[in-house]
Write a protein that holds these residues in place. Sequence first.
Motif, PDB file in Angstrom:
ATOM      1  N   ARG A 298       0.834  -1.199   0.000  1.00 27.25           N
ATOM      2  CA  ARG A 298       0.000   0.000   0.000  1.00 27.25           C
ATOM      3  C   ARG A 298       0.864   1.242   0.000  1.00 27.25           C
ATOM      4  O   ARG A 298       1.859   1.310   0.705  1.00 27.25           O
ATOM      5  CB  ARG A 298      -0.890   0.035   1.241  1.00 27.25           C
ATOM      6  CG  ARG A 298      -2.112  -0.774   1.079  1.00 27.25           C
ATOM      7  CD  ARG A 298      -3.062  -0.465   2.218  1.00 27.25           C
ATOM      8  NE  ARG A 298      -3.753  -1.701   2.497  1.00 27.25           N
ATOM      9  CZ  ARG A 298      -4.143  -2.115   3.669  1.00 27.25           C
ATOM     10  NH1 ARG A 298      -3.928  -1.386   4.723  1.00 27.25           N
ATOM     11  NH2 ARG A 298      -4.751  -3.248   3.813  1.00 27.25           N
ATOM     12  N   ARG A 299       0.443   2.216  -0.781  1.00 24.92           N
ATOM     13  CA  ARG A 299       1.115   3.512  -0.772  1.00 24.92           C
ATOM     14  C   ARG A 299       0.467   4.364   0.303  1.00 24.92           C
ATOM     15  O   ARG A 299      -0.741   4.449   0.382  1.00 24.92           O
ATOM     16  CB  ARG A 299       0.970   4.197  -2.123  1.00 24.92           C
ATOM     17  CG  ARG A 299       1.782   3.543  -3.202  1.00 24.92           C
ATOM     18  CD  ARG A 299       1.467   4.153  -4.543  1.00 24.92           C
ATOM     19  NE  ARG A 299       1.595   5.592  -4.526  1.00 24.92           N
ATOM     20  CZ  ARG A 299       2.402   6.272  -5.317  1.00 24.92           C
ATOM     21  NH1 ARG A 299       3.155   5.646  -6.167  1.00 24.92           N
ATOM     22  NH2 ARG A 299       2.439   7.577  -5.268  1.00 24.92           N
TER      23      ARG A 299
ATOM     24  N   GLU B 130      -0.936   7.512   1.645  1.00 24.44           N
ATOM     25  CA  GLU B 130      -1.443   8.716   1.006  1.00 24.44           C
ATOM     26  C   GLU B 130      -2.106   9.599   2.045  1.00 24.44           C
ATOM     27  O   GLU B 130      -2.919   9.125   2.838  1.00 24.44           O
ATOM     28  CB  GLU B 130      -2.425   8.377  -0.109  1.00 24.44           C
ATOM     29  CG  GLU B 130      -2.818   9.605  -0.881  1.00 24.44           C
ATOM     30  CD  GLU B 130      -3.405   9.294  -2.235  1.00 24.44           C
ATOM     31  OE1 GLU B 130      -4.271  10.071  -2.654  1.00 24.44           O
ATOM     32  OE2 GLU B 130      -3.008   8.304  -2.864  1.00 24.44           O
ATOM     33  N   ARG B 131      -1.716  10.848   2.042  1.00 25.39           N
ATOM     34  CA  ARG B 131      -2.291  11.836   2.943  1.00 25.39           C
ATOM     35  C   ARG B 131      -2.591  13.086   2.123  1.00 25.39           C
ATOM     36  O   ARG B 131      -1.866  13.415   1.191  1.00 25.39           O
ATOM     37  CB  ARG B 131      -1.314  12.174   4.056  1.00 25.39           C
ATOM     38  CG  ARG B 131      -1.014  11.012   4.968  1.00 25.39           C
ATOM     39  CD  ARG B 131      -0.140  11.461   6.129  1.00 25.39           C
ATOM     40  NE  ARG B 131       0.162  10.333   6.966  1.00 25.39           N
ATOM     41  CZ  ARG B 131       1.382   9.823   7.108  1.00 25.39           C
ATOM     42  NH1 ARG B 131       2.395  10.348   6.485  1.00 25.39           N
ATOM     43  NH2 ARG B 131       1.576   8.792   7.895  1.00 25.39           N
ATOM     44  N   LEU B 132      -3.641  13.796   2.518  1.00 30.98           N
ATOM     45  CA  LEU B 132      -4.062  14.973   1.768  1.00 30.98           C
ATOM     46  C   LEU B 132      -4.423  16.096   2.736  1.00 30.98           C
ATOM     47  O   LEU B 132      -5.118  15.864   3.727  1.00 30.98           O
ATOM     48  CB  LEU B 132      -5.288  14.632   0.915  1.00 30.98           C
ATOM     49  CG  LEU B 132      -5.918  15.762   0.122  1.00 30.98           C
ATOM     50  CD1 LEU B 132      -5.041  16.144  -1.062  1.00 30.98           C
ATOM     51  CD2 LEU B 132      -7.296  15.338  -0.364  1.00 30.98           C
TER      52      LEU B 132
ATOM     53  N   ARG C  48      -0.654  16.631  -1.458  1.00 32.39           N
ATOM     54  CA  ARG C  48      -0.923  15.201  -1.375  1.00 32.39           C
ATOM     55  C   ARG C  48       0.395  14.444  -1.310  1.00 32.39           C
ATOM     56  O   ARG C  48       1.239  14.571  -2.191  1.00 32.39           O
ATOM     57  CB  ARG C  48      -1.717  14.710  -2.578  1.00 32.39           C
ATOM     58  CG  ARG C  48      -2.169  13.255  -2.379  1.00 32.39           C
ATOM     59  CD  ARG C  48      -2.884  12.718  -3.571  1.00 32.39           C
ATOM     60  NE  ARG C  48      -1.884  12.055  -4.393  1.00 32.39           N
ATOM     61  CZ  ARG C  48      -1.862  12.062  -5.702  1.00 32.39           C
ATOM     62  NH1 ARG C  48      -2.755  12.696  -6.390  1.00 32.39           N
ATOM     63  NH2 ARG C  48      -0.909  11.422  -6.354  1.00 32.39           N
ATOM     64  N   LEU C  49       0.551  13.701  -0.250  1.00 34.40           N
ATOM     65  CA  LEU C  49       1.708  12.833  -0.087  1.00 34.40           C
ATOM     66  C   LEU C  49       1.284  11.438  -0.511  1.00 34.40           C
ATOM     67  O   LEU C  49       0.322  10.890   0.008  1.00 34.40           O
ATOM     68  CB  LEU C  49       2.166  12.820   1.373  1.00 34.40           C
ATOM     69  CG  LEU C  49       3.329  11.892   1.703  1.00 34.40           C
ATOM     70  CD1 LEU C  49       4.594  12.357   0.995  1.00 34.40           C
ATOM     71  CD2 LEU C  49       3.536  11.830   3.198  1.00 34.40           C
ATOM     72  N   ALA C  50       1.979  10.888  -1.483  1.00 36.09           N
ATOM     73  CA  ALA C  50       1.700   9.521  -1.946  1.00 36.09           C
ATOM     74  C   ALA C  50       3.044   8.818  -2.096  1.00 36.09           C
ATOM     75  O   ALA C  50       3.824   9.148  -2.990  1.00 36.09           O
ATOM     76  CB  ALA C  50       0.943   9.533  -3.267  1.00 36.09           C
TER      77      ALA C  50
ATOM     78  N   ARG D 167       2.717  16.034  -4.054  1.00 36.68           N
ATOM     79  CA  ARG D 167       2.059  16.789  -5.122  1.00 36.68           C
ATOM     80  C   ARG D 167       1.478  18.058  -4.523  1.00 36.68           C
ATOM     81  O   ARG D 167       0.786  18.027  -3.512  1.00 36.68           O
ATOM     82  CB  ARG D 167       0.964  15.986  -5.787  1.00 36.68           C
ATOM     83  CG  ARG D 167       0.285  16.773  -6.931  1.00 36.68           C
ATOM     84  CD  ARG D 167      -0.721  15.946  -7.666  1.00 36.68           C
ATOM     85  NE  ARG D 167      -0.025  15.130  -8.644  1.00 36.68           N
ATOM     86  CZ  ARG D 167      -0.539  14.793  -9.823  1.00 36.68           C
ATOM     87  NH1 ARG D 167      -1.754  15.170 -10.160  1.00 36.68           N
ATOM     88  NH2 ARG D 167       0.151  14.045 -10.656  1.00 36.68           N
TER      89      ARG D 167
ATOM     90  N   GLU E 194       5.030  17.837  -8.857  1.00 33.72           N
ATOM     91  CA  GLU E 194       5.446  16.799  -7.920  1.00 33.72           C
ATOM     92  C   GLU E 194       6.916  16.960  -7.591  1.00 33.72           C
ATOM     93  O   GLU E 194       7.721  17.286  -8.470  1.00 33.72           O
ATOM     94  CB  GLU E 194       5.182  15.417  -8.501  1.00 33.72           C
ATOM     95  CG  GLU E 194       3.710  15.109  -8.616  1.00 33.72           C
ATOM     96  CD  GLU E 194       3.414  13.734  -9.202  1.00 33.72           C
ATOM     97  OE1 GLU E 194       4.353  13.031  -9.627  1.00 33.72           O
ATOM     98  OE2 GLU E 194       2.231  13.370  -9.223  1.00 33.72           O
TER      99      GLU E 194
END
Length: 145
Positions: free
Chosen positions: A12-13, A15-17, A82-84, A89, A141
Amino acid sequence: MSSGDAGDPAHRRVERLLRWRPHHGADPSVAAAGRAWVRQALRELLTHPPGAEFEGDVELMLSELLTNAVRHGGGVDEVLLRLAGTSLRIVVRDSEPGLPAPADRVHTGEDHGWGMWLIQAFATRWGVQRHVADGKSVWLELPVG
């Protein structure tokens, strides 16, 4: 489930926003407010404190996007971080459909117009998404450092 399945926690990546909607998005001071916001936002997004160089790069990139949105896009409607995985990004949405373009730095002696040129130089990827109803989002990015 197979070991390559997206449901596997090892694959899983993360991801936080985070989202910011400035109250006065057309005011040139939005760039300074955005730099202050992003310093705090990085501490919320990242699992480790950001390095000074990375934090400075993020502040510079966001500041350039915000300034362009104020000068050419009618003001800032929204900012997303957004951190992925290992990529951050930055997205800035404005209400004008016009596309940004890097200036030709060789043929101009101007002290402004460096924003998109800097974004091309620093970002691993960047682009523009036009919105059907109105405006656009300019995104870039950066590798998390």
